[in-house]
Design a protein around this motif. Structure first.
Motif, PDB file in Angstrom:
ATOM      1  N   ARG A 151     -14.789  -7.357   5.630  1.00 24.32           N
ATOM      2  CA  ARG A 151     -15.255  -6.132   4.810  1.00 24.32           C
ATOM      3  C   ARG A 151     -15.684  -6.784   3.363  1.00 24.32           C
ATOM      4  NH1 ARG A 151     -10.106  -2.648   5.178  1.00 24.32           N
ATOM      5  NH2 ARG A 151      -9.288  -4.346   6.340  1.00 24.32           N
ATOM      6  N   ALA A 152     -15.043  -7.806   3.013  1.00 23.96           N
ATOM      7  CA  ALA A 152     -15.505  -8.342   1.651  1.00 23.96           C
ATOM      8  C   ALA A 152     -17.016  -8.809   1.860  1.00 23.96           C
ATOM      9  CB  ALA A 152     -14.844  -9.526   1.309  1.00 23.96           C
ATOM     10  N   ALA A 153     -17.176  -9.653   3.106  1.00 23.67           N
ATOM     11  CA  ALA A 153     -18.557 -10.108   3.338  1.00 23.67           C
ATOM     12  C   ALA A 153     -19.673  -8.829   3.240  1.00 23.67           C
ATOM     13  CB  ALA A 153     -18.663 -10.671   4.369  1.00 23.67           C
ATOM     14  N   ARG A 154     -19.287  -7.810   3.771  1.00 27.73           N
ATOM     15  CA  ARG A 154     -20.138  -6.600   4.068  1.00 27.73           C
ATOM     16  C   ARG A 154     -20.572  -6.228   2.595  1.00 27.73           C
ATOM     17  NH1 ARG A 154     -17.248  -5.785   8.630  1.00 27.73           N
ATOM     18  NH2 ARG A 154     -15.962  -4.163   7.789  1.00 27.73           N
ATOM     19  N   LEU A 155     -19.918  -6.271   1.456  1.00 25.21           N
ATOM     20  CA  LEU A 155     -20.212  -6.027   0.133  1.00 25.21           C
ATOM     21  C   LEU A 155     -21.403  -6.544  -0.289  1.00 25.21           C
ATOM     22  CD1 LEU A 155     -16.772  -5.861  -1.708  1.00 25.21           C
ATOM     23  CD2 LEU A 155     -18.143  -3.831  -0.980  1.00 25.21           C
ATOM     24  N   PHE A 156     -21.507  -7.982  -0.035  1.00 22.55           N
ATOM     25  CA  PHE A 156     -22.820  -8.680  -0.308  1.00 22.55           C
ATOM     26  C   PHE A 156     -23.804  -8.263   0.157  1.00 22.55           C
ATOM     27  CE2 PHE A 156     -19.317 -11.592  -1.783  1.00 22.55           C
ATOM     28  CZ  PHE A 156     -19.833 -11.957  -2.929  1.00 22.55           C
ATOM     29  N   ALA A 157     -23.702  -7.821   1.780  1.00 21.26           N
ATOM     30  CA  ALA A 157     -24.897  -7.361   2.586  1.00 21.26           C
ATOM     31  C   ALA A 157     -25.260  -6.020   2.168  1.00 21.26           C
ATOM     32  CB  ALA A 157     -24.404  -7.309   3.853  1.00 21.26           C
ATOM     33  N   ALA A 158     -24.672  -5.311   1.766  1.00 19.01           N
ATOM     34  CA  ALA A 158     -24.814  -3.747   1.504  1.00 19.01           C
ATOM     35  C   ALA A 158     -25.582  -4.259  -0.217  1.00 19.01           C
ATOM     36  CB  ALA A 158     -23.561  -2.836   1.082  1.00 19.01           C
ATOM     37  N   GLU A 159     -25.337  -4.858  -0.954  1.00 21.11           N
ATOM     38  CA  GLU A 159     -26.213  -4.985  -2.234  1.00 21.11           C
ATOM     39  C   GLU A 159     -27.295  -5.940  -2.079  1.00 21.11           C
ATOM     40  OE1 GLU A 159     -22.965  -6.697  -4.769  1.00 21.11           O
ATOM     41  OE2 GLU A 159     -22.248  -4.680  -5.080  1.00 21.11           O
ATOM     42  N   GLY A 160     -27.490  -6.640  -0.715  1.00 15.15           N
ATOM     43  CA  GLY A 160     -28.821  -7.308  -0.615  1.00 15.15           C
ATOM     44  C   GLY A 160     -28.527  -8.676  -1.215  1.00 15.15           C
TER      45      GLY A 160
END
Length: 185
Positions: A121-130
């Motif tokens: 979930r924490a990793a997907r925060l970065f992906a969502a922000e590009g």
């Protein structure tokens, strides 16, 4: 450029940290030549800490890295969330500066409840922000779980193994990931 370095017990094994430190110092020198800011977040035991807020001082970053203690569990999610907070503050200071996150880990999340799910979930925060990211996979030995590669996928980034890593190849990889960005944070 924000380094997120796993300093858990598994990273201390088999001289991994000396190889990791050499690779990160190479990146620091490359960042200095481009006048990038560099920061360092470490995670081990039960928490993550900002070992060095983003700065232009490569010497300070190298000194903090050299004295990095190791041991304990791997709170990967805490490390990623701390890095996310650091970058959020940097974006407020300079919205034009583009960040690059370099996560150095074997990917074995073991700290806290449901550590693998929380890290995802924490990793997907970065992906969502590009946010541009590179994961340096430090897993070694005959049995490899591929967890760092999965982490890179969740970050929306690139993975490179520590075994393949040479000082000039990681600097080139970072330049490729940054592409046409102006300056990295």
């Amino acid at each position: 450029m924000l380094f997120v370095v796993d300093a858990s017990g598994s990273m201390a094994a088999r001289q991994r940290m000396s190889a990791v430190k050499g690779a990160v110092v190479s990146l620091l020198l490359d960042a200095y030549q481009r006048r990038d800011k560099v920061g360092l977040v470490t995670f081990r035991g039960s928490a993550a800490e900002v070992a060095l807020p983003p700065t232009s001082s490569v010497d300070a970053a190298a000194a903090r890295l050299e004295s990095l203690p190791t041991g304990g569990r791997t709170p990967l999610a805490a490390g990623l969330l701390k890095a996310h907070d650091v970058l959020r503050v940097e974006r407020l200071r300079d919205p034009a500066r583009r960040a690059l996150v370099v996560v150095v880990t074997d990917g074995r999340a073991t700290g806290g409840p449901e550590p693998v799910a929380l890290a995802s979930r924490a990793a997907r925060l970065f992906a969502a922000e590009g946010t541009a990211s590179v994961v340096v996979d430090c897993e070694s030995g005959p049995v490899r779980l591929g967890l760092a590669g999965r982490l890179a996928g969740e970050l929306g980034g690139t993975a490179v193994t520590l075994d393949e890593l040479r000082a000039d190849s990681i600097a080139g990889l970072v330049r490729d990931v940054q592409g046409t960005t102006r300056r990295a944070a």
